[in-house]
Design a protein around this motif. Structure first.
Motif, PDB file in Angstrom:
ATOM      1  N   CYS B  94       0.836  -1.214   0.000  1.00 43.67           N
ATOM      2  CA  CYS B  94       0.000   0.000   0.000  1.00 43.67           C
ATOM      3  C   CYS B  94       0.863   1.253   0.000  1.00 43.67           C
ATOM      4  CB  CYS B  94      -0.901  -0.013   1.242  1.00 43.67           C
ATOM      5  SG  CYS B  94      -2.040   1.377   1.319  1.00 43.67           S
ATOM      6  N   HIS B  95       0.351   2.296  -0.662  1.00 47.49           N
ATOM      7  CA  HIS B  95       1.096   3.563  -0.731  1.00 47.49           C
ATOM      8  C   HIS B  95       1.166   4.246   0.644  1.00 47.49           C
ATOM      9  CE1 HIS B  95      -2.960   5.190  -0.802  1.00 47.49           C
ATOM     10  NE2 HIS B  95      -2.463   6.384  -0.591  1.00 47.49           N
ATOM     11  N   THR B  96       0.375   3.753   1.616  1.00 45.58           N
ATOM     12  CA  THR B  96       0.444   4.285   2.983  1.00 45.58           C
ATOM     13  C   THR B  96       1.525   3.559   3.787  1.00 45.58           C
ATOM     14  OG1 THR B  96      -1.139   2.701   3.905  1.00 45.58           O
ATOM     15  CG2 THR B  96      -2.050   4.724   2.934  1.00 45.58           C
ATOM     16  N   ASN B  97       2.254   2.681   3.112  1.00 46.35           N
ATOM     17  CA  ASN B  97       3.336   1.906   3.725  1.00 46.35           C
ATOM     18  C   ASN B  97       2.829   0.730   4.575  1.00 46.35           C
ATOM     19  OD1 ASN B  97       6.016   2.377   2.997  1.00 46.35           O
ATOM     20  ND2 ASN B  97       6.617   2.662   5.140  1.00 46.35           N
ATOM     21  N   ARG B  98       1.551   0.456   4.458  1.00 37.49           N
ATOM     22  CA  ARG B  98       1.025  -0.725   5.134  1.00 37.49           C
ATOM     23  C   ARG B  98       1.182  -1.938   4.222  1.00 37.49           C
ATOM     24  NH1 ARG B  98      -2.001   3.608   6.710  1.00 37.49           N
ATOM     25  NH2 ARG B  98      -2.547   3.785   8.919  1.00 37.49           N
ATOM     26  N   ARG B  99       1.256  -3.087   4.832  1.00 32.70           N
ATOM     27  CA  ARG B  99       1.429  -4.319   4.070  1.00 32.70           C
ATOM     28  C   ARG B  99       0.313  -4.483   3.029  1.00 32.70           C
ATOM     29  NH1 ARG B  99       4.950  -8.194   2.157  1.00 32.70           N
ATOM     30  NH2 ARG B  99       3.901 -10.183   2.041  1.00 32.70           N
ATOM     31  N   SER B 100      -0.933  -4.246   3.441  1.00 33.02           N
ATOM     32  CA  SER B 100      -2.098  -4.404   2.566  1.00 33.02           C
ATOM     33  C   SER B 100      -2.880  -3.108   2.516  1.00 33.02           C
ATOM     34  CB  SER B 100      -2.998  -5.524   3.110  1.00 33.02           C
ATOM     35  OG  SER B 100      -4.283  -5.477   2.524  1.00 33.02           O
ATOM     36  N   CYS B 101      -3.547  -2.882   1.384  1.00 28.91           N
ATOM     37  CA  CYS B 101      -4.432  -1.707   1.278  1.00 28.91           C
ATOM     38  C   CYS B 101      -5.705  -1.887   2.112  1.00 28.91           C
ATOM     39  CB  CYS B 101      -4.832  -1.493  -0.182  1.00 28.91           C
ATOM     40  SG  CYS B 101      -3.448  -1.043  -1.250  1.00 28.91           S
ATOM     41  N   PHE B 102      -6.016  -3.138   2.480  1.00 32.60           N
ATOM     42  CA  PHE B 102      -7.280  -3.419   3.183  1.00 32.60           C
ATOM     43  C   PHE B 102      -7.051  -3.424   4.689  1.00 32.60           C
ATOM     44  CE2 PHE B 102      -7.625  -5.218  -1.067  1.00 32.60           C
ATOM     45  CZ  PHE B 102      -8.832  -4.711  -1.486  1.00 32.60           C
ATOM     46  N   TYR B 103      -6.655  -2.287   5.216  1.00 36.45           N
ATOM     47  CA  TYR B 103      -6.280  -2.204   6.631  1.00 36.45           C
ATOM     48  C   TYR B 103      -7.393  -1.639   7.505  1.00 36.45           C
ATOM     49  CZ  TYR B 103      -5.089   2.574   5.160  1.00 36.45           C
ATOM     50  OH  TYR B 103      -5.140   3.833   4.614  1.00 36.45           O
ATOM     51  N   THR B 104      -8.535  -1.350   6.899  1.00 36.38           N
ATOM     52  CA  THR B 104      -9.656  -0.796   7.659  1.00 36.38           C
ATOM     53  C   THR B 104     -10.795  -1.800   7.723  1.00 36.38           C
ATOM     54  OG1 THR B 104      -9.077   1.421   6.924  1.00 36.38           O
ATOM     55  CG2 THR B 104     -11.282   1.127   7.832  1.00 36.38           C
ATOM     56  N   SER B 105     -11.204  -2.133   8.923  1.00 34.47           N
ATOM     57  CA  SER B 105     -12.316  -3.059   9.119  1.00 34.47           C
ATOM     58  C   SER B 105     -13.557  -2.281   9.528  1.00 34.47           C
ATOM     59  CB  SER B 105     -11.951  -4.057  10.225  1.00 34.47           C
ATOM     60  OG  SER B 105     -13.102  -4.743  10.671  1.00 34.47           O
ATOM     61  N   VAL B 106     -14.707  -2.717   9.021  1.00 31.47           N
ATOM     62  CA  VAL B 106     -15.982  -2.165   9.494  1.00 31.47           C
ATOM     63  C   VAL B 106     -16.481  -3.091  10.602  1.00 31.47           C
ATOM     64  CG1 VAL B 106     -18.336  -1.544   8.880  1.00 31.47           C
ATOM     65  CG2 VAL B 106     -16.483  -1.213   7.226  1.00 31.47           C
ATOM     66  N   THR B 107     -16.368  -2.641  11.833  1.00 28.28           N
ATOM     67  CA  THR B 107     -16.691  -3.470  12.992  1.00 28.28           C
ATOM     68  C   THR B 107     -17.734  -2.771  13.854  1.00 28.28           C
ATOM     69  OG1 THR B 107     -14.442  -4.391  12.985  1.00 28.28           O
ATOM     70  CG2 THR B 107     -15.708  -4.630  15.016  1.00 28.28           C
ATOM     71  N   ASN B 108     -18.873  -3.410  14.012  1.00 24.87           N
ATOM     72  CA  ASN B 108     -19.973  -2.827  14.795  1.00 24.87           C
ATOM     73  C   ASN B 108     -20.296  -1.399  14.346  1.00 24.87           C
ATOM     74  OD1 ASN B 108     -20.125  -5.181  16.368  1.00 24.87           O
ATOM     75  ND2 ASN B 108     -18.502  -4.439  17.720  1.00 24.87           N
ATOM     76  N   GLY B 109     -20.248  -1.197  13.033  1.00 27.09           N
ATOM     77  CA  GLY B 109     -20.626   0.104  12.480  1.00 27.09           C
ATOM     78  C   GLY B 109     -19.530   1.146  12.470  1.00 27.09           C
ATOM     79  N   ASP B 110     -18.376   0.792  13.027  1.00 28.93           N
ATOM     80  CA  ASP B 110     -17.268   1.750  13.053  1.00 28.93           C
ATOM     81  C   ASP B 110     -16.109   1.296  12.171  1.00 28.93           C
ATOM     82  OD1 ASP B 110     -18.176   3.791  14.773  1.00 28.93           O
ATOM     83  OD2 ASP B 110     -17.801   2.515  16.517  1.00 28.93           O
ATOM     84  N   GLU B 111     -15.312   2.262  11.726  1.00 24.36           N
ATOM     85  CA  GLU B 111     -14.095   1.932  10.989  1.00 24.36           C
ATOM     86  C   GLU B 111     -12.951   1.745  11.980  1.00 24.36           C
ATOM     87  OE1 GLU B 111     -13.194   4.298   7.600  1.00 24.36           O
ATOM     88  OE2 GLU B 111     -15.286   4.490   7.011  1.00 24.36           O
ATOM     89  N   VAL B 112     -12.311   0.588  11.905  1.00 22.53           N
ATOM     90  CA  VAL B 112     -11.255   0.237  12.845  1.00 22.53           C
ATOM     91  C   VAL B 112      -9.977  -0.056  12.053  1.00 22.53           C
ATOM     92  CG1 VAL B 112     -10.518  -1.473  14.567  1.00 22.53           C
ATOM     93  CG2 VAL B 112     -12.922  -0.741  14.471  1.00 22.53           C
ATOM     94  N   GLU B 113      -8.885   0.570  12.421  1.00 26.26           N
ATOM     95  CA  GLU B 113      -7.614   0.356  11.723  1.00 26.26           C
ATOM     96  C   GLU B 113      -6.957  -0.919  12.218  1.00 26.26           C
ATOM     97  OE1 GLU B 113      -4.991   3.851  11.400  1.00 26.26           O
ATOM     98  OE2 GLU B 113      -3.333   2.472  11.757  1.00 26.26           O
ATOM     99  N   LEU B 114      -6.708  -1.856  11.286  1.00 22.94           N
ATOM    100  CA  LEU B 114      -6.192  -3.172  11.666  1.00 22.94           C
ATOM    101  C   LEU B 114      -4.674  -3.254  11.651  1.00 22.94           C
ATOM    102  CD1 LEU B 114      -8.578  -5.521   9.652  1.00 22.94           C
ATOM    103  CD2 LEU B 114      -8.741  -4.868  12.057  1.00 22.94           C
ATOM    104  N   MET B 115      -4.035  -2.371  10.866  1.00 19.95           N
ATOM    105  CA  MET B 115      -2.567  -2.461  10.809  1.00 19.95           C
ATOM    106  C   MET B 115      -1.949  -1.089  10.644  1.00 19.95           C
ATOM    107  SD  MET B 115      -2.249  -4.500   7.142  1.00 19.95           S
ATOM    108  CE  MET B 115      -3.855  -5.320   7.102  1.00 19.95           C
ATOM    109  N   LYS B 116      -0.711  -1.007  11.113  1.00 19.55           N
ATOM    110  CA  LYS B 116       0.040   0.243  11.075  1.00 19.55           C
ATOM    111  C   LYS B 116       1.017   0.220   9.905  1.00 19.55           C
ATOM    112  CE  LYS B 116      -1.595   2.119  14.853  1.00 19.55           C
ATOM    113  NZ  LYS B 116      -2.435   3.333  14.717  1.00 19.55           N
ATOM    114  N   PRO B 117       1.497   1.395   9.493  1.00 17.22           N
ATOM    115  CA  PRO B 117       2.535   1.423   8.455  1.00 17.22           C
ATOM    116  C   PRO B 117       3.752   0.601   8.890  1.00 17.22           C
ATOM    117  CG  PRO B 117       1.624   3.612   8.768  1.00 17.22           C
ATOM    118  CD  PRO B 117       1.046   2.752   9.857  1.00 17.22           C
TER     119      PRO B 117
END
Lengths: 120, 120
Positions: B94-117
């Motif tokens: 990912c261009h954000t320096n994260r391993r994957s572009c899919f680092y945001t989870s929709v959990t219980n209606g909220d966006e939760v960041e799953l991984m750091k750069p």
């Protein structure tokens, strides 16, 4: 931050691609399309619901075949223009009865079939 | 059967989506687009080459960042309108320096960041 399906980036037809990946094994099963309302239905029902471009209607995966996808987690990509659904797939995900739609490999310039249809 | 990139099903812009998945771990890293020529270049060079819609140019993944994708296997889906590239990903995809572009989870209606750069 609260998730709002309207903040995703949709194409000119109002669609966003959604990749389905099997929980546990990590198999990539299929890719299909969702409207904002399909995203809402998927989250509300916990059953992955696409938009059928051919039928121009909601497509609750497995509604007729029984090969349902229970939503485990929905992920949004960095550009907000692609989704990844982690799913519990019942049986085959592909309409050819194969576990995954990606059963053809390009190997040394040839198309090679990697998997056979599942037997019920 | 010999594989011919021209037999894939492209959208109105001549593009086909390609999902990149890490070999071994099975992580879904990103999704981007290819033209028929990008598919050809990917197969010829063994370096995953997308088509940049913003730059309207070939995008040899990692050419400037060093975060290359070596092609391990290219797969075609049942409808021939989506590709899955199994890749050896160097560092973050990912261009954000994260391993994957899919680092945001929709959990219980909220966006939760799953991984750091990633840290180099």
């Amino acid at each position: 931050m609260a998730f709002d399906p309207d903040t995703l980036v949709y194409d000119a037809n109002g669609l966003v691609p959604c990749i389905a990946q099997a929980e546990g094994t990590g198999e990539v099963l299929m890719m299909a399309w969702m409207t904002a309302d399909a995203v809402r239905k998927t989250l509300e029902t916990g059953r992955v619901t696409y938009w059928s471009r051919s039928r121009q209607a909601f497509w609750i995966k497995g509604e007729t075949s029984g090969h349902t996808q229970a939503l485990i987690d929905l992920r949004v990509d960095c550009d907000r223009d692609c989704l990844l659904a982690i799913v519990r797939q019942e049986g085959p995900a592909c309409h050819t009865n194969r576990r995954s739609c990606f059963y053809t490999s390009v190997t040394n310039g040839d198309e090679v079939e990697l998997m056979k249809p599942m037997v019920d």
